[in-house]
Design an enzyme around this catalytic site. Structure first.
Site, mmCIF file in Angstrom:
data_model
loop_
_atom_site.group_PDB
_atom_site.id
_atom_site.type_symbol
_atom_site.label_atom_id
_atom_site.label_comp_id
_atom_site.label_asym_id
_atom_site.label_seq_id
_atom_site.Cartn_x
_atom_site.Cartn_y
_atom_site.Cartn_z
ATOM 1 N N ARG A 169 0.848 -1.188 0.000
ATOM 2 C CA ARG A 169 0.000 0.000 0.000
ATOM 3 C C ARG A 169 0.883 1.238 0.000
ATOM 4 O O ARG A 169 1.959 1.251 0.598
ATOM 5 C CB ARG A 169 -0.908 0.040 1.251
ATOM 6 C CG ARG A 169 -1.938 -1.062 1.290
ATOM 7 C CD ARG A 169 -3.027 -0.793 0.242
ATOM 8 N NE ARG A 169 -4.042 -1.820 0.233
ATOM 9 C CZ ARG A 169 -4.200 -2.699 -0.741
ATOM 10 N NH1 ARG A 169 -3.398 -2.713 -1.768
ATOM 11 N NH2 ARG A 169 -5.175 -3.580 -0.697
ATOM 12 N N GLU A 214 -1.880 8.420 -3.616
ATOM 13 C CA GLU A 214 -2.606 7.969 -4.804
ATOM 14 C C GLU A 214 -3.893 8.768 -4.967
ATOM 15 O O GLU A 214 -4.531 9.104 -3.976
ATOM 16 C CB GLU A 214 -2.928 6.479 -4.682
ATOM 17 C CG GLU A 214 -1.688 5.627 -4.770
ATOM 18 C CD GLU A 214 -1.981 4.152 -4.568
ATOM 19 O OE1 GLU A 214 -3.088 3.777 -4.164
ATOM 20 O OE2 GLU A 214 -1.083 3.360 -4.820
ATOM 21 N N HIS A 221 -1.459 -0.644 -9.964
ATOM 22 C CA HIS A 221 -1.714 -1.714 -8.985
ATOM 23 C C HIS A 221 -2.844 -2.603 -9.505
ATOM 24 O O HIS A 221 -3.949 -2.591 -8.990
ATOM 25 C CB HIS A 221 -2.078 -1.071 -7.636
ATOM 26 C CG HIS A 221 -2.156 -2.019 -6.496
ATOM 27 N ND1 HIS A 221 -1.047 -2.595 -5.928
ATOM 28 C CD2 HIS A 221 -3.209 -2.479 -5.785
ATOM 29 C CE1 HIS A 221 -1.413 -3.372 -4.926
ATOM 30 N NE2 HIS A 221 -2.718 -3.317 -4.821
#
Length: 127
Positions: A41, A70, A88
């Site tokens: 993450r 993000e 991702h």
């Protein structure tokens, strides 16, 4: 471990305890020819510290598919030649998504008391 690893692959969940688990101190401990890979993450790695380490060649390189803020990717990160940035989306194939949906349904059916795993979902984390 940081002093010895050729590749550091980050797979931690993002929690209050793991935010910036990899920062300037940890990056300074790594070998100059080591690579950091973050597939966990954004926020587990301090992006600013990573940019500085990569810019100063304190580590050889990095591969990321997650970013601290993000969906924004830091401009300074985009300018580096020793980093690979990808979305991702490792699970984005049709076969993988179908398998994930099927697994979720199996767990739900078991949790509702039906099927071969009745009463105990096959992927229960905390019984």
């Amino acid at each position: 471990m940081l002093r010895e690893a050729d590749f550091l692959v980050i797979t931690l969940p993002l929690t209050a305890q793991t935010r910036h688990a990899i920062g300037a101190t940890e990056l300074a401990a790594m070998k100059r020819d080591a690579f950091l890979i973050n597939i966990a993450r954004g926020g587990v790695v301090d992006d600013a510290a990573l940019i500085a380490a990569l810019k100063d060649k304190r580590i050889a390189g990095a591969g990321l598919d997650v970013f601290e803020h993000e969906p924004n990717v830091p401009e300074k990160m985009l300018a580096l030649d020793n980093i690979v940035l990808t979305p991702h989306i490792a699970s984005a194939s049709l076969a993988t998504r179908r398998a994930m949906a099927s697994r979720a349904v199996d767990n739900l059916i078991a949790a509702l008391g039906y099927g071969p795993d009745a009463g105990r979902p096959p992927d229960v984390v905390k019984p």
